[in-house]
Motif scaffolding. Structure first.
Motif, PDB file in Angstrom:
ATOM      1  N   GLU A  92       0.829  -1.217   0.000  1.00 13.66           N
ATOM      2  CA  GLU A  92       0.000   0.000   0.000  1.00 13.66           C
ATOM      3  C   GLU A  92       0.858   1.260   0.000  1.00 13.66           C
ATOM      4  O   GLU A  92       0.521   2.247  -0.658  1.00 13.66           O
ATOM      5  N   ASP A  97      -1.660  -2.729  -5.164  1.00 14.07           N
ATOM      6  CA  ASP A  97      -2.925  -3.351  -4.785  1.00 14.07           C
ATOM      7  C   ASP A  97      -2.632  -4.675  -4.072  1.00 14.07           C
ATOM      8  O   ASP A  97      -2.252  -5.655  -4.716  1.00 14.07           O
ATOM      9  N   THR A  99      -4.557  -6.828  -3.037  1.00 14.72           N
ATOM     10  CA  THR A  99      -5.490  -7.892  -3.395  1.00 14.72           C
ATOM     11  C   THR A  99      -5.156  -8.523  -4.746  1.00 14.72           C
ATOM     12  O   THR A  99      -5.766  -9.525  -5.122  1.00 14.72           O
TER      13      THR A  99
END
Length: 169
Positions: A92, A97, A99
């Motif tokens: 982050e 990302d 995810t």
């Protein structure tokens, strides 16, 4: 003619928080680093789950002479989770990302699947499951070392220190 294992999404620097950290790395070097961060993130997530399964196996079979205590297994599980949150934070900070399933994350998730199958198999004992987790731990150590090197080359001293601490754990 098949799709690749995954891809590293582009960094957007929407909030500007990752500009200074990402500035030290350019192009392919940054993409490789993000791929390896994604790999480590996926591995630590899986490691947390593997140790949760080992705690369950310990509950089912009990302790054996020379074997780990439930508390020791829970402690390692907590360390794995802390490593997961560290990597999530680093991704982050670089405006990545956490995810995203990167190619290396996909590869390591597939490889770890066999270890997971051994540990959750009701036919395997705690000792057999510990033998399986040893394979994951050896890979875990080697992968932290592989992440430290590009962070050092990019002058990311804060990340290097955090990754070295994770390796020591």
């Amino acid at each position: 003619e098949v799709e690749p294992l995954g891809s590293v999404p582009p960094l957007v620097h929407a909030k500007g928080k990752g500009k200074s950290a990402a500035k030290a790395m350019k192009g392919e070097q940054l993409l490789l680093f993000m791929d390896k961060l994604g790999e480590r993130l996926a591995f630590e997530r899986t490691g947390t789950r593997l140790y949760e399964a080992l705690v369950s196996k310990h509950d089912a079979f009990g302790r054996f002479t020379g074997g780990p205590s439930r508390e020791a297994l829970e402690h390692i599980r907590q360390e794995e989770y802390q490593h997961f949150t560290l990597l999530q934070s680093v991704i982050e900070q670089l405006d990545g990302d956490p995810t995203a399933v990167t190619p290396s994350a996909n590869l390591h998730a597939t490889a770890a699947h066999g270890i997971q199958m051994v540990i959750v198999d009701p036919r395997t004992t705690l000792l057999q499951s510990l033998e399986a987790i040893l394979i994951a731990e050896l890979a875990d150590n080697a992968c932290w070392e592989a992440l430290i090197e590009p962070a050092q080359e990019a002058g990311q001293d804060t990340f290097v220190q955090q990754f070295q601490e994770a390796l020591r754990n």
